[in-house]
Structures are given as structure tokens and as C-alpha cells.
Design a protein around this motif. Structure first.
Motif: not given
Length: 116
Positions: A28-29, A65-72
């Protein structure tokens, strides 16, 4: 012969290159590709724990916190914690078996709380 590490290109060539299709948002941001995320606070206020939880979510694609990680992959630069604390925190964050997190540390920490 291997490819050169540095390639000189004209401005026109650089502008003609396709942009990455990846989103700039890694979590997310909270974590954005190409930008720094700096956590500040006094000693013992949870900066390391918070940061490692963000990194765990980023690497696994989990929610934070409501944001999904990108897998990086992630790079941590730690200028405060000693080795024993780092190992404990990585274990607590379930990152102790991860090869997707690179960690740079100042040996024996800077001991910022003592003014050294």
C-alpha cells in the motif's frame, strides 16, 4: 564475455524504454518502490518489530494494517540493534528462515541510547 555492468544510453534511448508493469506500491502507501521508509522513535518503542512485520507481509503477500504485500524481496538497514536482538526479532517475525530478506547491521549496534 559477460554483458557490461554499466551501459551508456542516450536520453532518447532511455525515454523509449518501456516502464515496468509492476505497481510502485509494495505494501500500500506504507512501502513504495523507489522510496525510503524511515521509522523513528525512542529506543524500545517498537520500530524494529513494526518494520519487520511490514517486511514479513511484503515478502509473503500477507495483510498488514489492511494492505496486501506484493511478494517482493526486502533490505533492512539496522544501525541500532545488536546481533542477539536482531536474531530474536527476526524469529518473532517468522523471518528467521527467509532468504528474501537481506539485512545490513552495524556490528554491536551504535548504542544510540547511551550517546556513544
Amino acid at each position: 564475455m559477460s554483458a557490461p555492468l554499466v551501459r551508456v544510453e542516450t536520453a532518447r534511448e532511455v525515454c523509449a524504454l518501456p516502464d515496468s508493469s509492476k505497481s510502485r506500491e509494495v505494501l500500500g502507501p506504507l512501502l513504495v518502490r523507489g522510496e525510503r521508509t524511515v521509522l523513528g522513535g525512542h529506543t524500545g518503542e517498537g520500530k524494529t518489530t513494526f518494520g519487520l512485520q511490514m517486511i514479513r507481509a511484503t515478502g509473503t503477500g500477507d495483510d498488514f494494517l489492511g494492505y496486501e504485500g506484493s511478494g517482493d524481496r526486502a533490505l533492512v538497514i539496522d544501525a541500532e540493534q545488536g546481533l542477539r536482538v536482531i536474531k530474536r526479532r527476526l524469529s518473532e517475525a517468522r523471518l528467521d528462515g527467509s532468504d528474501d530478506v537481506d539485512y545490513v547491521r552495524v556490528p554491536d549496534a551504535l548504542r544510540l541510547d547511551r550517546g556513544d
